[in-house]
Structure formats: C-alpha cells, structure tokens
Scaffold this motif. Structure first.
Motif, PDB file in Angstrom:
ATOM      1  N   ASP A   1       3.679  -9.540   2.832  1.00  0.00           N
ATOM      2  CA  ASP A   1       3.853  -8.426   3.753  1.00  0.00           C
ATOM      3  C   ASP A   1       3.103  -7.191   3.288  1.00  0.00           C
ATOM      4  N   THR A   2       3.099  -6.978   1.972  1.00  0.00           N
ATOM      5  CA  THR A   2       2.429  -5.804   1.433  1.00  0.00           C
ATOM      6  C   THR A   2       0.948  -5.843   1.791  1.00  0.00           C
ATOM      7  N   LYS A   3       0.361  -7.018   1.623  1.00  0.00           N
ATOM      8  CA  LYS A   3      -1.065  -7.167   1.924  1.00  0.00           C
ATOM      9  C   LYS A   3      -1.323  -6.957   3.419  1.00  0.00           C
ATOM     10  N   ALA A   4      -0.431  -7.519   4.223  1.00  0.00           N
ATOM     11  CA  ALA A   4      -0.589  -7.365   5.674  1.00  0.00           C
ATOM     12  C   ALA A   4      -0.562  -5.884   6.048  1.00  0.00           C
ATOM     13  N   PHE A   5       0.364  -5.147   5.445  1.00  0.00           N
ATOM     14  CA  PHE A   5       0.473  -3.709   5.716  1.00  0.00           C
ATOM     15  C   PHE A   5      -0.801  -2.991   5.301  1.00  0.00           C
ATOM     16  N   ILE A   6      -1.276  -3.282   4.076  1.00  0.00           N
ATOM     17  CA  ILE A   6      -2.457  -2.591   3.559  1.00  0.00           C
ATOM     18  C   ILE A   6      -3.680  -2.885   4.426  1.00  0.00           C
ATOM     19  N   ASP A   7      -3.860  -4.150   4.768  1.00  0.00           N
ATOM     20  CA  ASP A   7      -5.025  -4.521   5.568  1.00  0.00           C
ATOM     21  C   ASP A   7      -5.010  -3.821   6.926  1.00  0.00           C
ATOM     22  N   ARG A   8      -3.824  -3.801   7.530  1.00  0.00           N
ATOM     23  CA  ARG A   8      -3.715  -3.190   8.848  1.00  0.00           C
ATOM     24  C   ARG A   8      -4.004  -1.688   8.775  1.00  0.00           C
ATOM     25  N   TYR A   9      -3.448  -1.060   7.746  1.00  0.00           N
ATOM     26  CA  TYR A   9      -3.642   0.384   7.573  1.00  0.00           C
ATOM     27  C   TYR A   9      -5.113   0.689   7.351  1.00  0.00           C
ATOM     28  N   GLU A  10      -5.736  -0.109   6.497  1.00  0.00           N
ATOM     29  CA  GLU A  10      -7.164   0.101   6.206  1.00  0.00           C
ATOM     30  C   GLU A  10      -8.000  -0.048   7.468  1.00  0.00           C
ATOM     31  N   LYS A  11      -7.639  -1.058   8.261  1.00  0.00           N
ATOM     32  CA  LYS A  11      -8.415  -1.329   9.461  1.00  0.00           C
ATOM     33  C   LYS A  11      -8.276  -0.177  10.464  1.00  0.00           C
ATOM     34  N   THR A  12      -7.067   0.354  10.577  1.00  0.00           N
ATOM     35  CA  THR A  12      -6.827   1.392  11.581  1.00  0.00           C
ATOM     36  C   THR A  12      -7.346   2.750  11.137  1.00  0.00           C
ATOM     37  N   TYR A  13      -7.085   3.107   9.870  1.00  0.00           N
ATOM     38  CA  TYR A  13      -7.356   4.490   9.461  1.00  0.00           C
ATOM     39  C   TYR A  13      -8.495   4.633   8.455  1.00  0.00           C
ATOM     40  N   GLY A  14      -9.034   3.508   7.981  1.00  0.00           N
ATOM     41  CA  GLY A  14     -10.256   3.587   7.194  1.00  0.00           C
ATOM     42  C   GLY A  14     -10.092   3.847   5.717  1.00  0.00           C
ATOM     43  N   TYR A  15      -8.883   3.873   5.191  1.00  0.00           N
ATOM     44  CA  TYR A  15      -8.731   3.980   3.743  1.00  0.00           C
ATOM     45  C   TYR A  15      -7.456   3.270   3.283  1.00  0.00           C
ATOM     46  N   THR A  16      -7.389   2.983   1.999  1.00  0.00           N
ATOM     47  CA  THR A  16      -6.243   2.262   1.460  1.00  0.00           C
ATOM     48  C   THR A  16      -5.008   3.160   1.472  1.00  0.00           C
ATOM     49  N   PRO A  17      -3.894   2.672   1.981  1.00  0.00           N
ATOM     50  CA  PRO A  17      -2.688   3.527   2.005  1.00  0.00           C
ATOM     51  C   PRO A  17      -2.188   3.833   0.597  1.00  0.00           C
ATOM     52  N   ASP A  18      -1.755   5.058   0.374  1.00  0.00           N
ATOM     53  CA  ASP A  18      -1.175   5.381  -0.931  1.00  0.00           C
ATOM     54  C   ASP A  18       0.325   5.091  -0.904  1.00  0.00           C
ATOM     55  N   ASP A  19       0.984   5.384  -2.024  1.00  0.00           N
ATOM     56  CA  ASP A  19       2.388   4.979  -2.106  1.00  0.00           C
ATOM     57  C   ASP A  19       3.279   5.721  -1.111  1.00  0.00           C
ATOM     58  N   VAL A  20       2.889   6.934  -0.715  1.00  0.00           N
ATOM     59  CA  VAL A  20       3.705   7.660   0.268  1.00  0.00           C
ATOM     60  C   VAL A  20       3.781   6.879   1.571  1.00  0.00           C
ATOM     61  N   ALA A  21       2.620   6.379   2.000  1.00  0.00           N
ATOM     62  CA  ALA A  21       2.597   5.619   3.254  1.00  0.00           C
ATOM     63  C   ALA A  21       3.466   4.366   3.125  1.00  0.00           C
ATOM     64  N   ALA A  22       3.322   3.671   1.976  1.00  0.00           N
ATOM     65  CA  ALA A  22       4.090   2.442   1.785  1.00  0.00           C
ATOM     66  C   ALA A  22       5.590   2.732   1.750  1.00  0.00           C
ATOM     67  N   LEU A  23       5.970   3.812   1.062  1.00  0.00           N
ATOM     68  CA  LEU A  23       7.392   4.155   0.969  1.00  0.00           C
ATOM     69  C   LEU A  23       7.932   4.597   2.325  1.00  0.00           C
ATOM     70  N   THR A  24       7.113   5.324   3.079  1.00  0.00           N
ATOM     71  CA  THR A  24       7.541   5.738   4.411  1.00  0.00           C
ATOM     72  C   THR A  24       7.767   4.509   5.287  1.00  0.00           C
ATOM     73  N   TRP A  25       6.849   3.564   5.174  1.00  0.00           N
ATOM     74  CA  TRP A  25       6.976   2.311   5.931  1.00  0.00           C
ATOM     75  C   TRP A  25       8.296   1.624   5.588  1.00  0.00           C
ATOM     76  N   ASP A  26       8.582   1.526   4.306  1.00  0.00           N
ATOM     77  CA  ASP A  26       9.825   0.882   3.888  1.00  0.00           C
ATOM     78  C   ASP A  26      11.047   1.651   4.389  1.00  0.00           C
ATOM     79  N   SER A  27      10.973   2.982   4.321  1.00  0.00           N
ATOM     80  CA  SER A  27      12.112   3.781   4.781  1.00  0.00           C
ATOM     81  C   SER A  27      12.352   3.555   6.265  1.00  0.00           C
ATOM     82  N   LEU A  28      11.261   3.457   7.024  1.00  0.00           N
ATOM     83  CA  LEU A  28      11.415   3.202   8.460  1.00  0.00           C
ATOM     84  C   LEU A  28      12.021   1.820   8.708  1.00  0.00           C
TER      85      LEU A  28
END
Lengths: 391, 426
Positions: free
Chosen positions: A292-319
């Motif tokens: 799942d982590t990889k799926a999240f990172i790949d999707r984020y990279e594809k949409t926004y053009g850079y690797t998500p940092d931990d804030v994005a990942a933690l926000t995702w988990d909180s949601l």
C-alpha cells in the motif's frame, strides 16, 4: 424609491433562481476538516497535507461516497489555512466546528498550532487527529484529540540505540535550535538516552543556535574540536543543508544523524551530494517501499510530480483512521454532536490499524504505538529504508 | 452620485438610537428565522457567518443566495426600521440628550453591547472573531499613544504584550488551576473571575516596568535609534522566554482558565478607550503632542519633555500588557514565537491603516484588518497579496491612515436628528 424597489425584486428573483440550483444543501454530508499551514513559514507541509487529503477524497468519490451502516454518504473536505499561526489555527478549528459542522478534523501539523487547536476541538467534543505534532501536550488530558505519529520520548532513544548498534560510537555531539520547540525537546530526549547508555558526559558537545541563524561555524568548530564521533541535529529540512555543508567545510568527517524533521522532499534538493549517505529516523521510507505504501507513493508522484514526504503519508494515515472510525461508528444519526461522540468512541477501539506508516494502536491518551524507521539517504538522493525499531 | 445623496438625505433624520433599533431587528430576525427559514429557502447550508463573505469566496454559486440573505436579514430591516422608527427614536434621543453625556453614552453602549452579544452568540466562531478583534483594538489604541500621539516609532509592542501575557498566565495558572508546573491551585478556582482584573493589572504593570528598559536608555535619542532599541527589546523578551524552561520555554504555556468571556473583554476594551481618550486630551496629552511636533520649543515652554515621554511610553506599554493578558486567556495557550516580528507587522499595519493620532482611526484599523483577514481566509495565498495591496493604496492616498488627527464628537453622534435642524447643518 421605485428604482430601488425594482432592483430589489430583480435581485430576489435571481437569488431564487440560483438557490434552486444549490437546493439539496441540507442532507447529511460527512464533512472532514483539514487545518493546514498553506501559507506562512512551512507552506510545503501545508501543500503535502492538502494533496494527501485531495487524493483521499478522490478515492471516496470514486467509490460513490462513504458507506456507513449500509448507507452511502457524500463526503466533503473543508480545507482551512492556519497561516502557521496559533490564533489562526484556533479560529480555523472554531469555524470548522461551529460553522461547517465537520465530523472530524485532521491537523494542524506543527505542535505550536496543534496544542491550542486541540483545546478547541476537545471543548466542542470533536475528534481531531494531528498527523505530525510530537508535543505530549497536544493529546494530554484531551479525550477527543489523537495523533498519527510517535512521540519524541520514543524517537530519541531509537536514534541513540541505532548509532550505538550501527557504529559503536560512545561520544556524541548535538546541535539544535533552542528557540524552536520540537528540536529542543528532541535534543534533550536524545541527550538523556545517550547518557543513560554511555554514562555521564558522553555527549561531549551540546550546542544551540536560534531560529533563522544561518552561520553555525562557531558551534561547529567547538563540536569538531570536542572529539565527538557523531553529530545529531534534529533540525528542519531548510537548516540541515547549511549545517551539513558548514560542518564538512570545517573538517567534520563523522556521520551526521537526524530526526523525522529531515524527511521532506526538499532536503536533498537543497543539500545535494553533501547529504548522501546520512541517516535519520522517520515515520516511513519512500524508496524501496512495498504494498500500500508503494501504491500511495507512486500515485502521489504521478499526480503531483514529487515524492511525498512523511507529512503527506501521516496525513493519509490519519484520514484513513478517521474514515475507519466513521465507518465503525455504525450509523450516522444526522445530529452532529451525537455522531462526533460515536466517531470518537470508534477511534479509541481501533486496534492494529494497518497504515502506510506502520501498524498502530492508540493508547489511552490518544497517542499511537507504532514503529520508527531509520532512513538512509542513498547515492541517488532517495530516502531508503535501512532498519526499523518497534516499541 | 445622485442615489447616494438622496440616500443620505432620507436617512439623515435617523438618530443613533434608531440605527441600533434597526440592527437589533435584523439580529432578531437572524436569531429566530435565520437558520430554519431564510437561509434554508435561499439554499444556504447555514447562516452565513461573516455576512456571507466566507461562503461567497469558497463557492461562487452561493453568491446570489448570500447576497439575498444579507439583503433580507440585514439591509432591508435595518433601513426600514431605522427610518420608520425615527418617529419615536428621535424624541427618545432628545430625552437622552437631557441626561448628562456620560449617562447617555453608557446607555447607548449597553444597547450596543446587547446587540453585539446577540449577534455573536448565534455562532461561536463569531464570538472568537469579535474577541480577538477587541483585543486588537486595545493593542492598536495603545500603540497609537506611542507611535501616533508621541510620534516615536516603537517596535517593542509584541514584547510588552508577551510580558503581560506571561505574567498574567503565570498568575492564573498558579492561583486558580492545578498545573503541572506550579502545582495545586492556591486559591479556590471560583475566585478566578473576581480576581482576574487584578491579574490583568499585574500583567499590565509588568509590561510598564519592562518598558522602562527601553525608555531609560533610548529617550536620550530620537527616531531611528528608538526603533532599533525597541526592536532589540522585543527580541530580548522573546529569547529570554524561550530560554526559561520553568515557564515552558519554546514549548509555550497552556491550560489557562477561560476567564475572558466576551463581556469581560468588551469591558476592558471600553475602559482602555475611555482612559486613553482622557489621557491624550489631558494636559499631559497636549504636552505629548507638543513634544512630538517640536521638542526644543516644548522644553522652552516649560514642558518636562523627558517625564512626559516616559509616562506616555509606560502608559502605552501598560495597555499592551493588558491586551496580552486577555489574548493569552482567549487562546488559553501562549508561546514566545507568537510575540515576534509577525505580530509587530500586524500591529503596525493596523495602526497605520487606521490612522495616527486618532482613537477612532485605531478602532477602524483594528476592525478592518481583523475582519478582512477573516473574510478573505478562503483565498489562502491571495489574501496576502490583497491585504498588503490595500495597505499600499492607503499609504499612497492617505499617508497618515484612513482617519487620522480627528476624533468623533460623541455628543453630535448621539443627539436627536430633528427635521428642523437639517436646514441649519445640511
């Protein structure tokens, strides 16, 4: 007078016409508030928060809404800017709770906003999950406030243990910002943990500076001369490159180790090759992630053009946590006070939640028990998983 | 222009009391029918909180609905009731005119507060915005004493505010709460609301004493030097608090009891305006103006310039301390980072936007910057382009601020507006 009367009538008919378009406004919608620093000192953090939230909303919309108790509800995000200011975060929370009727709030990220904003959320009995705040006061004695990350008292010993096990060093130096609450707290925790391991005085240099300083040569000279084998600096991504470069210029040859505040997409961009090969503790590692982590990172990279940092990942988990709590609540009554309470009760019951930053279970205080990751910045400048440490 | 002129002519017969009655009607309409009927039939999700500004910027499709709401709830009732009721509000105002001015002013203020309380009470977000705006008014008026009436450029206001905030927070935490730093409450928490004024005064006094640290060395100089010394003072206060671990250091201090509800803050704001108004119109205040305009001439006319400047500076700092104490108890959390250069920029923007040397100007400045800041919130980044642009235009077209060097005549404001008077003063 007649002109005014005619104008009024016209205005009314236009209003009535438009309002019929927006009529379905008062059915039950699940609203999730996002309290993020979109402007101010750390806009990159706000951006990561917003993007992760929008990705989450996309998923929900694709599924045709959020299913609670066999009924599908529309979901809406209320994204508020807290300007990276405490009073603005308080205003944003008050507005979202009393005006927008949000069911739960994600954010604020920094402790200096999360502590006062948590007070508001708790007062109005609304669930708030701060993905990134590490100050114990954020959740202390507040049954409605949770967080998505581990605390500093856990992170400090993790780093101290890692350095001891990995390099076998016994003398460490610390460089931190005395005016900023997070680096200062973490530096203290690390010092205690290190000295507990290697005896009194094993932190041979404990140097500080003040926010927005850019010249660290006097502190670093002392550190170099002190005979320390490793430098620990729990600073933010914008200061780390300066510290690393200046340290190297002054003849520092040992490793430099950091904390989760290093984990921003901009770190390597600013620092370049000087940062390659360094270690820091974090919530997750982007390079070499699986599932799942990889799926999240790949999707984020594809949409926004850079690797998500931990804030994005933690926000995702909180949601995801908030989503699961809402679903676990069973059913929504439409009466917001009751629903908020049900969501809180459901959130405390969540066990072994499988997030992209690791498994978590909440303690009584609303802090998660989860693993920390040691990340190595590899020679391509990516954040690579190195080892992990669990409580 | 014709409509505006006609409009003014029609409503020139409405006294202040009439406007209050009109606004009261509007607020009552909103209170009783706003949510269930008016906003429902206009397709709005809720009562628009700040006259619909937030919802209009967020969802443009709601603009007609929000405007119609404003029209139905505010504009039409206020104008209609104000105009129609002038038949009996004018005699009412004439009756009040016979009373001493202070009594009439108090009656008007009580009416005003009642309306404000009712309006804000509809939504807790409004309460918070009104509270923080009132605190800003105290700050702005107090900084106007130094930067306006005294004509210096002082940058230490956030520092004074921090002193007031910390001293009053320490006192309330120590006296009325079971705190992890200061231990169990020394006094029963029930005494809190009664002793809170003393706590605030202590905070103000601390700020005033702190201001001596700037005043004593710097009043031998003028202009830029004071700005530099006061800026340094601000940073010293901030760094000192950051390094004092006993009061939380950079982590800040939280858990203050909620001792600052709306009426308390309103009372202190009024007190501040009244006291500062009396101060600047007193002999000392006049002396202060002469010092600003020409120090040597003032000295030769037997004005004790040094003492005058010191007193005014301490006075301004005192009210900044009070504002800090109220601020801390509204947010129930403070950290030293709040009282830094950002806060200074905000305070100076309010005072120069509103107008130097004018209490009304300060109020206008504080209210407009606060309300603009809230109303433009949905624009995120663009908010920080629009507000500075407005400031720049104000500085170009009105270099001393919107309302500077003038004061509103309370007697004229509150008097009855009879038809026959119109001929005399159009």
């Amino acid at each position: 007078m007649r002109k005014i009367a005619v104008l009024t009538v016209v205005a009314f008919s236009v209003a009535m016409f438009f309002s019929s378009l927006a009529f379905a406004a008062r059915k039950t919608i699940i609203k999730i508030g996002i309290n993020a620093p979109l402007t101010g000192d750390i806009p990159k953090v706000g951006e990561g928060t917003k993007y992760a939230a929008q990705m989450w909303l996309e998923d929900i919309e694709k599924a045709g809404g959020l299913e609670v108790g066999g009924k599908k509800y529309d979901v809406e995000l209320v994204i508020e800017d807290n300007e990276s200011k405490a009073e603005s975060a308080v205003k944003a929370n008050t507005k979202m709770i009393s005006q927008d009727d949000v069911l739960a709030i994600i954010g604020p990220q920094s402790s200096k906003q999360a502590v006062p904003a948590g007070e508001v959320a708790n007062k109005y009995k609304t669930v708030m999950i701060s993905p990134w705040s590490t100050n114990p006061d954020t959740t202390l004695d507040r049954p409605y406030v949770f967080r998505g990350c581990f605390l500093d008292p856990f992170q400090g010993p993790v780093v101290a243990n890692f350095i001891t096990d990995e390099f076998g060093f016994t003398k460490a130096a610390v460089l931190y910002d005395v005016a900023s609450d997070y680096p200062k707290g973490l530096a203290e925790v690390f010092k205690d943990a290190w000295e507990a391991k290697h005896g009194e005085g094993s932190v041979v240099a404990y140097e500080s500076f003040t926010t927005k300083d850019t010249d660290f040569s006097s502190q670093l000279t002392k550190i170099v001369k002190s005979g320390a084998q490793v430098l620990f600096t729990p600073q933010y991504y914008n200061e780390v490159p300066l510290i690393v470069r200046q340290a190297k210029d002054l003849g520092w040859e040992g490793p430099i180790v950091g904390s989760d505040s290093w984990g921003s997409a901009e770190l390597v961009e600013l620092c370049g090759e000087a940062c390659h090969g360094l270690f820091f503790s974090s919530h997750y590692a982007a390079a070499g992630a699986k599932g799942d982590t990889k799926a999240f990172i790949d999707r984020y990279e594809k949409t926004y053009g850079y690797t998500p940092d931990d804030v994005a990942a933690l926000t995702w988990d909180s949601l995801q946590l908030a989503q699961q709590a809402i679903q676990d609540a069973g059913k929504l009554t439409g009466r917001i006070e009751k629903d908020r309470e049900a969501v809180r009760d459901a959130l405390t019951r969540i066990e072994n939640f499988d997030g992209i930053t690791g498994k978590m279970t909440f303690t009584e205080e609303g802090d998660p028990i989860k693993c920390a990751v040691i990340v190595k910045i590899n020679n391509q400048g990516e954040f690579e998983f190195y080892s992990s440490s669990c409580p | 222009m014709g409509i505006a002129k006609k409009f003014r002519q029609i409503f020139s017969t409405v006294p202040m009391l009439g406007w209050f009655l009109g606004i009261l009607t509007a607020v009552l309409i909103e209170y009783y029918w706003g949510y269930d009927y008016i906003s429902y039939y206009l397709g709005l999700p809720k009562i628009p909180v700040l006259f619909g500004a937030l919802i209009m910027l967020k969802e443009p499709v709601m603009i007609p609905g929000a405007l119609a709401y404003d029209l139905i709830v505010y504009v039409i009732p206020v104008l209609l009731v104000a105009k129609i009721s002038s038949v009996f509000t004018n005699p009412g105002a004439a009756l009040l005119e016979k009373l001493p001015l202070w009594l009439s002013a108090v009656i008007h203020l009580v009416c005003f507060y009642a309306i404000l309380h009712l309006w804000a009470g509809i939504n807790d977000y409004r309460v918070l915005v009104v509270k923080l705006t009132l605190v800003s008014i105290i700050l702005t008026v107090s900084v106007n004493v130094i930067n306006g009436y005294q004509g210096e450029f002082s940058c230490s206001h956030p520092g004074f505010m921090a002193l007031g905030a910390y001293v009053s927070s320490i006192l309330t935490l120590m006296l009325f709460t079971n705190d992890k730093i200061f231990g169990a409450a020394l006094l029963p928490p029930g005494l809190g609301p009664f002793l809170f004024p003393l706590v605030l005064l202590a905070g103000g006094a601390a700020a005033a004493i702190g201001s001596l640290a700037v005043a004593i060395p710097s009043f031998r100089t003028r202009g830029d030097y004071l700005a530099i010394i006061s800026l340094a003072f601000m940073f010293i206060v901030k760094s000192a608090i950051e390094n004092l671990n006993i009061i939380g250091g950079a982590r800040g201090m939280g858990g203050q009891p909620d001792l600052a509800p709306l009426p308390v803050i309103f009372f202190w704001t009024l007190l501040c305006i009244w006291v500062i108004h009396n101060f600047v119109t007193s002999i000392l205040g006049k002396a202060l103006n002469t010092v600003r305009d020409d120090e040597a001439a003032a000295e030769s006319m037997t004005v004790k310039t040094r003492k005058t400047k010191m007193t005014a500076f301490m006075f301004g700092a005192f009210w900044a301390g009070i504002a800090g104490g109220l601020f801390a108890h509204v947010l129930t959390y403070i950290n030293p980072g709040m009282f830094s250069i950002n806060r200074l920029a905000e305070i100076l923007a309010m005072v120069y936007f509103g107008g130097l040397n004018s209490i009304v100007g300060s109020i206008v400045g504080a209210v407009s910057i606060n309300v603009l800041g809230e109303a433009l919130r949905p624009l995120e980044l663009f908010k920080w382009i629009i507000i500075p642009l407005i400031l720049i235009f104000v500085m170009i077209f009105r270099p001393y601020g919107l309302i500077s060097f003038t004061e509103i005549n309370a007697k004229k404001l509150l008097e009855a507006k009879h038809k026959r008077q119109q001929g005399v003063s159009p």
